[in-house]
Design a protein around this motif. Sequence first.
Motif, PDB file in Angstrom:
ATOM      1  N   ALA A 135     -24.505  26.044 112.389  1.00 10.23           N
ATOM      2  CA  ALA A 135     -23.666  26.482 111.273  1.00 10.23           C
ATOM      3  C   ALA A 135     -22.513  25.502 111.090  1.00 10.23           C
ATOM      4  O   ALA A 135     -21.375  25.749 111.465  1.00 10.23           O
ATOM      5  N   PHE A 136     -22.834  24.367 110.492  1.00  7.77           N
ATOM      6  CA  PHE A 136     -21.891  23.267 110.307  1.00  7.77           C
ATOM      7  C   PHE A 136     -21.989  22.799 108.865  1.00  7.77           C
ATOM      8  O   PHE A 136     -23.081  22.605 108.332  1.00  7.77           O
ATOM      9  N   ARG A 137     -20.846  22.599 108.238  1.00 10.55           N
ATOM     10  CA  ARG A 137     -20.803  22.222 106.825  1.00 10.55           C
ATOM     11  C   ARG A 137     -20.099  20.878 106.665  1.00 10.55           C
ATOM     12  O   ARG A 137     -19.043  20.648 107.253  1.00 10.55           O
ATOM     13  N   ILE A 138     -20.709  20.000 105.880  1.00  8.95           N
ATOM     14  CA  ILE A 138     -20.058  18.755 105.477  1.00  8.95           C
ATOM     15  C   ILE A 138     -20.024  18.745 103.959  1.00  8.95           C
ATOM     16  O   ILE A 138     -21.057  18.899 103.303  1.00  8.95           O
ATOM     17  N   VAL A 139     -18.831  18.596 103.403  1.00 12.62           N
ATOM     18  CA  VAL A 139     -18.686  18.467 101.957  1.00 12.62           C
ATOM     19  C   VAL A 139     -18.697  16.978 101.637  1.00 12.62           C
ATOM     20  O   VAL A 139     -17.830  16.227 102.090  1.00 12.62           O
ATOM     21  N   LEU A 140     -19.697  16.557 100.870  1.00 12.86           N
ATOM     22  CA  LEU A 140     -19.866  15.147 100.531  1.00 12.86           C
ATOM     23  C   LEU A 140     -19.364  14.885  99.109  1.00 12.86           C
ATOM     24  O   LEU A 140     -19.718  15.594  98.174  1.00 12.86           O
ATOM     25  N   GLN A 141     -18.540  13.879  98.992  1.00 15.49           N
ATOM     26  CA  GLN A 141     -18.121  13.392  97.687  1.00 15.49           C
ATOM     27  C   GLN A 141     -19.010  12.195  97.353  1.00 15.49           C
ATOM     28  O   GLN A 141     -19.026  11.199  98.086  1.00 15.49           O
ATOM     29  N   VAL A 149     -18.826   8.674  99.029  1.00 14.93           N
ATOM     30  CA  VAL A 149     -17.467   8.176  98.813  1.00 14.93           C
ATOM     31  C   VAL A 149     -16.539   8.726  99.888  1.00 14.93           C
ATOM     32  O   VAL A 149     -15.680   8.031 100.418  1.00 14.93           O
ATOM     33  N   ASP A 150     -16.718  10.004 100.217  1.00 11.92           N
ATOM     34  CA  ASP A 150     -15.916  10.644 101.257  1.00 11.92           C
ATOM     35  C   ASP A 150     -16.705  11.826 101.813  1.00 11.92           C
ATOM     36  O   ASP A 150     -17.655  12.304 101.185  1.00 11.92           O
ATOM     37  N   ALA A 151     -16.306  12.270 102.988  1.00 20.16           N
ATOM     38  CA  ALA A 151     -16.959  13.422 103.623  1.00 20.16           C
ATOM     39  C   ALA A 151     -15.910  14.198 104.394  1.00 20.16           C
ATOM     40  O   ALA A 151     -15.015  13.617 105.015  1.00 20.16           O
ATOM     41  N   VAL A 152     -16.014  15.517 104.348  1.00 20.04           N
ATOM     42  CA  VAL A 152     -15.090  16.383 105.094  1.00 20.04           C
ATOM     43  C   VAL A 152     -15.908  17.354 105.932  1.00 20.04           C
ATOM     44  O   VAL A 152     -16.776  18.060 105.418  1.00 20.04           O
ATOM     45  N   SER A 153     -15.647  17.361 107.229  1.00 18.26           N
ATOM     46  CA  SER A 153     -16.329  18.281 108.138  1.00 18.26           C
ATOM     47  C   SER A 153     -15.631  19.637 108.115  1.00 18.26           C
ATOM     48  O   SER A 153     -14.404  19.710 108.172  1.00 18.26           O
ATOM     49  N   HIS A 197     -16.035  14.892 118.524  1.00 22.83           N
ATOM     50  CA  HIS A 197     -17.026  13.995 117.935  1.00 22.83           C
ATOM     51  C   HIS A 197     -17.254  14.258 116.445  1.00 22.83           C
ATOM     52  O   HIS A 197     -17.423  13.318 115.665  1.00 22.83           O
ATOM     53  N   LEU A 198     -17.269  15.530 116.033  1.00 27.24           N
ATOM     54  CA  LEU A 198     -17.549  15.836 114.630  1.00 27.24           C
ATOM     55  C   LEU A 198     -16.403  15.412 113.712  1.00 27.24           C
ATOM     56  O   LEU A 198     -16.613  15.186 112.521  1.00 27.24           O
ATOM     57  N   GLN A 199     -15.226  15.302 114.272  1.00 25.32           N
ATOM     58  CA  GLN A 199     -14.066  14.939 113.459  1.00 25.32           C
ATOM     59  C   GLN A 199     -14.190  13.513 112.916  1.00 25.32           C
ATOM     60  O   GLN A 199     -13.572  13.168 111.911  1.00 25.32           O
ATOM     61  N   GLN A 200     -15.014  12.692 113.576  1.00 27.00           N
ATOM     62  CA  GLN A 200     -15.084  11.279 113.213  1.00 27.00           C
ATOM     63  C   GLN A 200     -16.117  10.988 112.123  1.00 27.00           C
ATOM     64  O   GLN A 200     -16.193   9.861 111.632  1.00 27.00           O
ATOM     65  N   ILE A 201     -16.884  11.983 111.726  1.00 29.91           N
ATOM     66  CA  ILE A 201     -17.964  11.751 110.758  1.00 29.91           C
ATOM     67  C   ILE A 201     -17.487  11.063 109.470  1.00 29.91           C
ATOM     68  O   ILE A 201     -18.120  10.113 109.004  1.00 29.91           O
ATOM     69  N   PRO A 202     -16.361  11.486 108.863  1.00 30.88           N
ATOM     70  CA  PRO A 202     -15.937  10.788 107.634  1.00 30.88           C
ATOM     71  C   PRO A 202     -15.702   9.294 107.851  1.00 30.88           C
ATOM     72  O   PRO A 202     -16.039   8.481 106.975  1.00 30.88           O
ATOM     73  N   LEU A 203     -15.150   8.922 108.988  1.00 30.40           N
ATOM     74  CA  LEU A 203     -14.856   7.512 109.262  1.00 30.40           C
ATOM     75  C   LEU A 203     -16.110   6.652 109.230  1.00 30.40           C
ATOM     76  O   LEU A 203     -16.096   5.534 108.708  1.00 30.40           O
ATOM     77  N   ILE A 204     -17.218   7.168 109.777  1.00 30.81           N
ATOM     78  CA  ILE A 204     -18.403   6.334 109.960  1.00 30.81           C
ATOM     79  C   ILE A 204     -19.481   6.568 108.895  1.00 30.81           C
ATOM     80  O   ILE A 204     -20.569   6.021 108.995  1.00 30.81           O
ATOM     81  N   SER A 205     -19.151   7.365 107.874  1.00 32.39           N
ATOM     82  CA  SER A 205     -20.168   7.673 106.861  1.00 32.39           C
ATOM     83  C   SER A 205     -19.842   7.155 105.471  1.00 32.39           C
ATOM     84  O   SER A 205     -20.724   7.122 104.608  1.00 32.39           O
ATOM     85  N   LYS A 206     -18.618   6.736 105.231  1.00 35.10           N
ATOM     86  CA  LYS A 206     -18.236   6.291 103.890  1.00 35.10           C
ATOM     87  C   LYS A 206     -18.998   5.029 103.506  1.00 35.10           C
ATOM     88  O   LYS A 206     -19.132   4.097 104.306  1.00 35.10           O
ATOM     89  N   GLY A 207     -19.505   5.022 102.271  1.00 35.08           N
ATOM     90  CA  GLY A 207     -20.242   3.874 101.768  1.00 35.08           C
ATOM     91  C   GLY A 207     -21.721   3.891 102.092  1.00 35.08           C
ATOM     92  O   GLY A 207     -22.462   3.013 101.641  1.00 35.08           O
TER      93      GLY A 207
END
Length: 590
Positions: free
Chosen positions: A221-227, A234-238, A558-568
């Motif tokens: 039960a994990f949500r990522i909002v993708l822009q 462009v961006d992602a929020v965990s 670990h999940l907090q870092q997802i936006p850093l490594i997913s942009k682009g």
Amino acid sequence: MAMVRQFGSSSNGEQPKVVSELFNKFDASNFVTQHTVDEIPTLWVAKNQIRSVLRHLKQSGYPMLLDLTAVDERTRVNKQGFPDTDFTVVYHLLSFEYGADIRLKVALPEADISIPSICDIWPNANWYERETWDMFGIQFDGHPNLTRILMPPTWEGHPLRKDHPARATEMEPFRMTPERQDYEQEALKFRPEDWGMKRKHKDTEFMFLNMGPNHPAAHGAFRIVLQLDGEVVVDAVSDIGYHHRGAEKMAERQTWHSFIPYTDRIDYLGGVMNNLPYVMAIEKMAGIDVPDRAKVIRIMLAELFRIQSHLLFYGTYATDIGQMSPIFYMFSDREQSFRIIEAITGGRMHPAWFRIGGVAEDLPIGWEKLVRDFVNHLPGRLDHYDKMVMQNSILKKRSQGIGIYTKEEAIDWGITGPGLRATGMDFDFRRDRTYGGYDWFDFDIPVAQNGDVYDRAVVRIEEMRQSIRIVEQCLNNMPEGLYKSEHELTTPPIKERTMHDIETLIHHFVNVSWGPKIPVSECSVTIEATKGLNTYYLISDGGTSSYRTRIRTPSFAHLQQIPLISKGLLIADIVAIIASIDFVMADVDR
């Protein structure tokens, strides 16, 4: 290991070097020293000095913020020698250079429970400060988004305060009226601006996609909002908290020994490995020496669980990237390991088998053959999987060069375990902060260099081979002797002794029903768990239950870092990144 004693021990009456340096730089009057049984240097710091002290420590050999939490001190009885405090903010820093930790505390009065944010010093402080505000109501001045993280946005109160109910029966019955339903649904509406996202840029209108909290690739039960701009991220929020069960709150109402089964459910793929730091912390607080046989049994079971956890990672990793067959083979191997675990402990995923002072019972007749068959069988299967999965050209193209972070970024974000070693960082608690008997074993620490999706898998696969080496050494060198300490605070005491006299029978009855009274103390124990560093920070006020149990889990960081490594990257790359992190949401939300 001499470095650990130099920095962590004060038994010779001398201040650890790091403490002396802080006293010289910031004036000793800004600190109060506290002795703890774990011998980690613990200092109370003036609130107006905490940012300067933390910044100095980061630049002086303590680069990782391992944990940040708080304690509600208002009902604590034994606070002798402490500053006057109602709430305490606790910072736990880790040093690779010195092989040591340091713990800093800030005392806050109830009338002014605010403290400066340190998000600009450590980016991973963002979630830790949000969690501390959510659970305790402590304000972090300057935080960019101090909102609920584990509790629903409409929740009232702060659950880890001592005056917050610990059971649903202590609260009014919940009723979902039409008005309440409208209120709750309005609170859940997605507004990009609330997440720091823009709806459009110049001539481009962005699309927003909810990946989860019910998506098969989200692993829970994990949500990522993708822009999105097309398929480009462009961006992602965990967004976490959908699995929150309040394990730390439950630890306050359970007795010391009856909380052991709850630990199994934190990283529910880690089994008895979850028990290990908890019981080791209690043993250190109670002064219990664990017999050698019990130590080796614990290590053997922990490494078996490391293998089966990594096998699950391996299979789901391949599936998420597009291969269907490997997971069926790997689940067959996991089943063989589960049969061993079940034969020894009586349970499979959640055996709750470690005890204060040792393990629940001795090894059964025939355990050697089961274990030997497994360690002889698995290496050949791993060789086969390497050809099937890791040498597959499509999998390589989907995972090499994707989701990269550097060693410095990993340390800044609190990444530990295989995710850190995949960046070239040669660090493993089992070797570098050896505990529980690991110093008796010969094994290597797998390290990769690229810090990408592929290398995170490479490290875990080689870790399975090293775990097989450790299990085989346990098999060949199992000590004789007791499986549990005879110390009076072990729980439960060894049953055979109860038949000798009435006093021992009474003692057994009291320890089983009420549990032991652990001396007034504080202790933190960290282990190299399946997914990274897992820490239990326990506070005893002298009773049969914990005053405060803090569970630091690797997946939360670990999940907090997802936006850093997913942009682009592309949406499909997000799936590969999530697979490579190897997390379970119970480990995140607790």
